[in-house]
Write a protein that holds these residues in place. Structure first.
Motif: not given
Length: 445
Positions: A105-112, A143-149, A321-334
């Motif tokens: 459901d939730i995974m830690e996604v990294r800027d990398l 913080s917003k830009s780090v997790g944005t694509v 540059s700032a780096g970071g990791a954070g919480w994202g939602i799996s696209s297949k989460s129920k």
């Protein structure tokens, strides 16, 4: 951030005080609420969220688990199954789970790896959730830009990483030295502090995983104002930063720093070895993110170390540059609604600022600028740098390129071959140049 990439990275006030990005728009009909309340809550059905972290360490895992326990106590209908793989296996574990459609459901996604996850359809956009989340208003633009694509937000950082210099103030006082302000001064100061007979070396070199944190910083600093700050692997005229005469000059100095100021075996050092050498009295200068501060406070006597700004290049500029990791939602989460409810809890100003203090990160909310904790002591350097934006220039990392996650490995392997004399500097820079030319071409397609 430490790990295969440690990226890179801005100062506290810049991170928290510069203008927020325009709010992300929704592109679907999701009816989520800020609280994440769902029918499961109303009916009293208990669900389990599977959550996995990437940047694992014993203390960090313990801190996150404590926050999850608090969340569960406030949300008795939600149980969290928290997975903490060993650090060096975590990213591959996450990829395997996502690739095999294992329940997550939730995974830690990294800027990398955020661009990689987006390209593979693994991660859910958060735009429709954040537009209904009141606390999103105080999340800093960085913080917003780090997790944005491509204008879509895919993860909320759990903290930000930004490099600064740590140095043995007691060693410097012994020799009447001042903290180096340029890369050239770092080399010269490091030489004066190096005495192999006493097992003392000027610089805590890092030749293994994450070594590109130093080579990239030096090459960017030497290119200075010619860097395209919106696409930092390239210059303003479209060439890669590795193709310039300035890159060659930076790398020539890099070789001297290794050969004349660093322990020979540091060619194989990663994050742990680099920090251990500093805390144990082997090296005098360490370039790292603020997450090492607590380790230094625990292992070193007060007054034996201090912090200073990043080193500048010949034109008087340092790019970061700032780096970071954070919480994202799996696209297949129920359980996406419940997953967002947990992410909103972990990302709230109170919880995130507390976690940042406990683990040594830069909080994601602008409100933390008023906290004295981040205005004094070793964090003050970040504010000092932010007060000189013409000298310390924020450059956007290449997070949106699919190959960003492989760059650290490519740079490390070829960089070690260079240090060992197996390839020439010209061959190394040509390889690095070709890597980013190829990345640019792939994006254009």
């Amino acid at each position: 951030m430490k790990g295969p990439r440690k990226m890179l990275a801005p100062m506290l006030t810049v991170l928290m005080a510069i203008g927020l990005l325009a709010g992300c728009g929704s592109n679907d009909d999701n009816n989520s609420t800020a609280s994440g309340a769902t029918g499961n809550d109303v009916k009293g059905e208990k669900i389990t969220l599977r959550m996995i972290e990437s940047l694992t360490s014993p203390k960090r895992t313990e801190l996150i688990q404590a926050m999850l326990t608090k969340f569960e106590s406030e949300n008795p209908n939600i149980k969290v199954d928290f997975i903490s793989p060993p650090f060096d296996q975590a990213d591959n574990k996450i990829r395997t789970m996502l690739g095999s459609s294992e329940e997550l459901d939730i995974m830690e996604v990294r800027d990398l790896n955020v661009a990689e996850f987006v390209n593979n359809g693994y991660v859910e956009p958060l735009n429709s959730y954040t537009e209904k989340w009141d606390d999103f208003a105080t999340v800093s633009s960085v913080s917003k830009s780090v997790g944005t694509v491509a204008d879509k937000l895919y993860f909320i950082p759990n903290g930000l990483y930004q490099r600064q210099m740590f140095y043995r103030s007691d060693w410097f006082e012994e020799k009447g030295l001042k903290p180096p302000t340029t890369w050239q001064e770092l080399y010269e100061t490091g030489k004066q502090l190096t005495d192999p007979a006493k097992n003392r070396f000027g610089f805590s070199f890092r030749g293994a995983g994450g070594s590109n944190g130093t080579t990239d910083a030096m090459i960017l600093a030497y290119n200075g104002a010619n860097v395209n700050v919106e696409d930092s692997m390239f210059t303003t005229d479209g060439a890669t930063v590795y193709s310039t005469p300035e890159a060659k000059a930076a790398m020539e100095l890099y070789l001297k720093i290794y050969k004349e100021t660093s322990p020979p075996d540091s060619i194989n050092w990663g994050f742990q070895e680099q920090v251990q050498a500093f805390t144990s009295g082997v090296t005098a200068i360490l370039l790292q993110d603020p997450d090492v501060i607590q380790s230094l406070q625990e292992k070193m006597e007060e007054g034996t170390w201090a912090t200073a700004p990043l080193q500048t290049g010949p034109t008087g500029k340092a790019l970061f540059s700032a780096g970071g990791a954070g919480w994202g939602i799996s696209s297949k989460s129920k359980h996406k609604e419940e997953a967002w409810k947990l992410i909103a809890f972990l990302s709230s100003p109170e919880v995130n600022t507390g976690f940042s203090k406990d683990f040594g990160l830069i909080p994601i909310h602008t409100s933390a600028t008023e906290d004295e904790f981040f205005k004094t002591g070793p964090y003050k350097t970040l504010i000092d740098m932010s007060n000189k934006p013409d000298m310390f220039v924020n450059a956007k990392p290449p997070f949106e390129y699919p190959g960003t996650g492989q760059w650290g490995q490519v740079a490390m392997e070829s960089g070690q071959a260079l240090l060992l004399g197996q390839v020439s500097l010209e061959e190394t820079l040509k390889k690095w140049d070709a890597f980013w030319v190829d990345q640019k071409a792939k994006v254009k397609k």
